[in-house]
Design a protein around this motif. Structure first.
Motif, mmCIF file in Angstrom:
data_model
loop_
_atom_site.group_PDB
_atom_site.id
_atom_site.type_symbol
_atom_site.label_atom_id
_atom_site.label_comp_id
_atom_site.label_asym_id
_atom_site.label_seq_id
_atom_site.Cartn_x
_atom_site.Cartn_y
_atom_site.Cartn_z
ATOM 1 N N ARG A 273 0.832 -1.213 0.000
ATOM 2 C CA ARG A 273 0.000 0.000 0.000
ATOM 3 C C ARG A 273 0.861 1.255 0.000
ATOM 4 O O ARG A 273 0.531 2.251 -0.676
ATOM 5 C CB ARG A 273 -0.958 -0.015 1.205
ATOM 6 C CG ARG A 273 -2.157 -0.955 0.984
ATOM 7 C CD ARG A 273 -3.130 -0.930 2.139
ATOM 8 N NE ARG A 273 -2.631 -1.661 3.290
ATOM 9 C CZ ARG A 273 -2.769 -2.973 3.463
ATOM 10 N NH1 ARG A 273 -3.388 -3.698 2.540
ATOM 11 N NH2 ARG A 273 -2.302 -3.564 4.542
ATOM 12 N N THR B 232 1.807 2.007 -3.489
ATOM 13 C CA THR B 232 0.719 2.181 -4.460
ATOM 14 C C THR B 232 -0.262 3.259 -4.022
ATOM 15 O O THR B 232 -1.461 3.166 -4.265
ATOM 16 C CB THR B 232 -0.028 0.850 -4.667
ATOM 17 O OG1 THR B 232 -0.497 0.380 -3.395
ATOM 18 C CG2 THR B 232 0.865 -0.197 -5.307
ATOM 19 N N ARG C 204 -3.460 2.325 -1.894
ATOM 20 C CA ARG C 204 -4.583 1.564 -2.458
ATOM 21 C C ARG C 204 -4.371 0.055 -2.389
ATOM 22 O O ARG C 204 -5.298 -0.696 -2.121
ATOM 23 C CB ARG C 204 -4.789 1.983 -3.906
ATOM 24 C CG ARG C 204 -5.946 1.266 -4.606
ATOM 25 C CD ARG C 204 -6.152 1.829 -5.996
ATOM 26 N NE ARG C 204 -6.647 3.199 -5.930
ATOM 27 C CZ ARG C 204 -6.541 4.080 -6.916
ATOM 28 N NH1 ARG C 204 -5.929 3.739 -8.053
ATOM 29 N NH2 ARG C 204 -7.028 5.297 -6.779
ATOM 30 N N ASP D 259 -3.457 -3.916 -7.800
ATOM 31 C CA ASP D 259 -4.674 -4.166 -8.578
ATOM 32 C C ASP D 259 -4.969 -5.653 -8.677
ATOM 33 O O ASP D 259 -6.135 -6.066 -8.742
ATOM 34 C CB ASP D 259 -4.528 -3.574 -9.984
ATOM 35 C CG ASP D 259 -4.401 -2.069 -9.941
ATOM 36 O OD1 ASP D 259 -5.420 -1.392 -9.716
ATOM 37 O OD2 ASP D 259 -3.270 -1.570 -10.103
ATOM 38 N N ARG E 184 -6.014 -4.531 -3.697
ATOM 39 C CA ARG E 184 -6.904 -3.378 -3.482
ATOM 40 C C ARG E 184 -8.350 -3.832 -3.432
ATOM 41 O O ARG E 184 -8.702 -4.942 -3.830
ATOM 42 C CB ARG E 184 -6.725 -2.342 -4.588
ATOM 43 C CG ARG E 184 -7.208 -2.793 -5.964
ATOM 44 C CD ARG E 184 -7.371 -1.587 -6.881
ATOM 45 N NE ARG E 184 -7.599 -1.951 -8.271
ATOM 46 C CZ ARG E 184 -8.776 -2.299 -8.789
ATOM 47 N NH1 ARG E 184 -9.848 -2.371 -8.004
ATOM 48 N NH2 ARG E 184 -8.885 -2.598 -10.078
ATOM 49 N N ARG E 185 -9.215 -2.959 -2.960
ATOM 50 C CA ARG E 185 -10.649 -3.229 -2.986
ATOM 51 C C ARG E 185 -11.113 -3.359 -4.434
ATOM 52 O O ARG E 185 -10.758 -2.555 -5.286
ATOM 53 C CB ARG E 185 -11.420 -2.127 -2.263
ATOM 54 C CG ARG E 185 -11.117 -2.095 -0.774
ATOM 55 C CD ARG E 185 -11.879 -1.021 -0.009
ATOM 56 N NE ARG E 185 -11.546 -1.111 1.410
ATOM 57 C CZ ARG E 185 -12.143 -1.925 2.274
ATOM 58 N NH1 ARG E 185 -13.133 -2.706 1.852
ATOM 59 N NH2 ARG E 185 -11.776 -1.963 3.542
ATOM 60 N N LYS F 297 -13.954 -6.434 0.891
ATOM 61 C CA LYS F 297 -13.107 -5.792 -0.114
ATOM 62 C C LYS F 297 -13.582 -6.068 -1.542
ATOM 63 O O LYS F 297 -13.041 -5.539 -2.490
ATOM 64 C CB LYS F 297 -11.653 -6.275 0.036
ATOM 65 C CG LYS F 297 -10.982 -5.818 1.321
ATOM 66 C CD LYS F 297 -9.538 -6.280 1.410
ATOM 67 C CE LYS F 297 -8.642 -5.513 0.459
ATOM 68 N NZ LYS F 297 -7.210 -5.830 0.665
#
Length: 393
Positions: free
Chosen positions: A239, A242, A245, A248, A302-303, A328
């Motif tokens: 995180r 990124t 976030r 991906d 990420r979510r 998530k």
């Protein structure tokens, strides 16, 4: 012929065994010229011992030269150079038609509740003799073997048997595009090759592992790295890199051999000491895995991101962080590689003179078959910079 055989937990030997023979009209016999040692072979070395029988021939990454064909074979001839996929698929059934060759209905093991038969991978998957041997019987010879040209070395092609399609599927299932960030958990052969494939497609790739030699290897090709023993929390580190976030997509290329779960390791060892008639149903119904890599994958994505699971898991009741996954909105894709579904897409990359995936120098060790017992032990212990081993029978 000589072959690598399983004789017990952590007991691998090279022995003289009978030569394979044509059984079905659509069979072929190949003389194996190169064959790989895979991380999945370590599952047989210890965790899946209850499903093994002393004398089983192991290995599932072979290539070689056709020595004999059955009377029903039309497309293959003696002298052809071929790579043999690890999952045995007919090419004609419904599942093969869906591109799910690892679920081939012709070779499914319904008595075990498992998918297509695999070369050299215990009675859970058909109990078929494996490819770490001088010769190999190949079924469905007009469909299964991948014909490759003369010229380039075996190192260019042998990974079509497993490493390349397995890594390729993991990247396809991760569904990364554009500026997406891909985190790869594990820098073993599959994680390493998955990172190479994704970077070749222009993706930003972060690889997490704890073995310095493996991290240096992926870093030399342009991947960012995380030493999991040098950070407090891999998810937080991802995180931080990124914008808060997360990745991906995450590829879990580790599976049941994950580092960092001593409880699961003790359970696996304890079950492996039980009589097979007791251990087999326990492994199928109450077995648990080391889940450090998988749980980290769900944390670091990420979510709304995707987790692509290509590492092999064997536990039937392994706990999953379902609340976190649901909250998530994580998408999960997984499964054995469908080798023949991907092989035609991959072949142009392998034939490219530039060798964009670095197959020619992918192996860290090239050894004679007789050194297989030592190689298994060192590979499991991650010694001697051993990442990928190929044997020459």
């Amino acid at each position: 012929m000589r072959a690598v055989t399983w004789q017990g937990v952590r007991d691998i030997r090279v022995e003289e065994v009978p030569d394979p023979k044509i059984i079905d009209p659509t069979d072929a016999i190949i003389r194996v010229t190169t064959t790989g040692l895979c991380g999945s072979d370590l599952h047989l070395y210890e965790p899946l011992a209850p499903f093994m029988t002393p004398g089983d021939i192991v290995g599932h990454e072979p290539m070689g030269i056709v020595e004999e064909v059955g009377p029903g074979v039309q497309q293959l001839k003696v002298g052809d150079r071929v790579v043999v996929p690890f999952n045995i698929s007919c090419g004609d059934c419904f599942m093969c038609g869906q591109g799910l060759h690892s679920q081939c209905e012709t070779t499914q093991n319904r008595d075990q509740g498992t998918g297509a038969s695999l070369l050299g991978f215990s009675k859970l998957y058909g109990g078929q003799p494996g490819g770490q041997a001088e010769y190999l019987r190949v079924q469905f010879a007009d469909f299964l073997p991948i014909k490759v040209p003369e010229g380039p070395s075996d190192d260019r092609f042998v990974y079509l048997s497993d490493v390349l399609p397995t890594a390729y599927q993991s990247v396809r299932y991760a569904d990364v595009a554009g500026d997406d960030v891909l985190l790869v958990m594990g820098a073993g052969p599959i994680g390493d090759m998955a990172a190479r494939i994704a970077m070749n497609e222009g993706r930003r790739v972060i690889v997490a592992d704890w073995v310095p030699e493996r991290l240096s290897r992926v870093a030399s090709r342009g991947a960012e790295t995380i030493n999991i023993d040098a950070v407090d929390d891999v998810g937080d580190e991802v995180r931080d890199r990124t914008g808060g976030r997360g990745a991906d997509a995450v590829i879990d290329a580790v599976g049941m051999e994950a580092h960092g779960n001593p409880v699961a390791e003790k359970v696996i060892k304890a079950v492996g000491l039980l009589p097979d008639k007791i251990a087999e149903p326990m492994m199928k119904k109450v077995g648990i895995d080391r889940l450090a890599a998988l749980n980290t994958s769900f944390d670091a994505v990420r979510r709304g991101g995707t987790v692509s699971i290509i590492g092999v898991y064997g536990g039937a009741t392994s706990p999953m962080p379902l609340m976190q996954m649901f909250d998530k909105q994580v998408q999960v894709r997984m499964g054995q590689a469908n080798v023949r579904h991907w092989s035609d897409e991959i072949l142009p990359l392998v034939l490219d003179d530039a060798d964009p995936l670095g197959t020619e120098d992918f192996a860290t060790h090239r050894l004679p078959l007789d050194q297989a017992p030592e190689a298994y032990a060192k590979f499991r212990a991650k010694e001697d910079g051993m990442v990928k081993v190929v044997f020459t029978p």
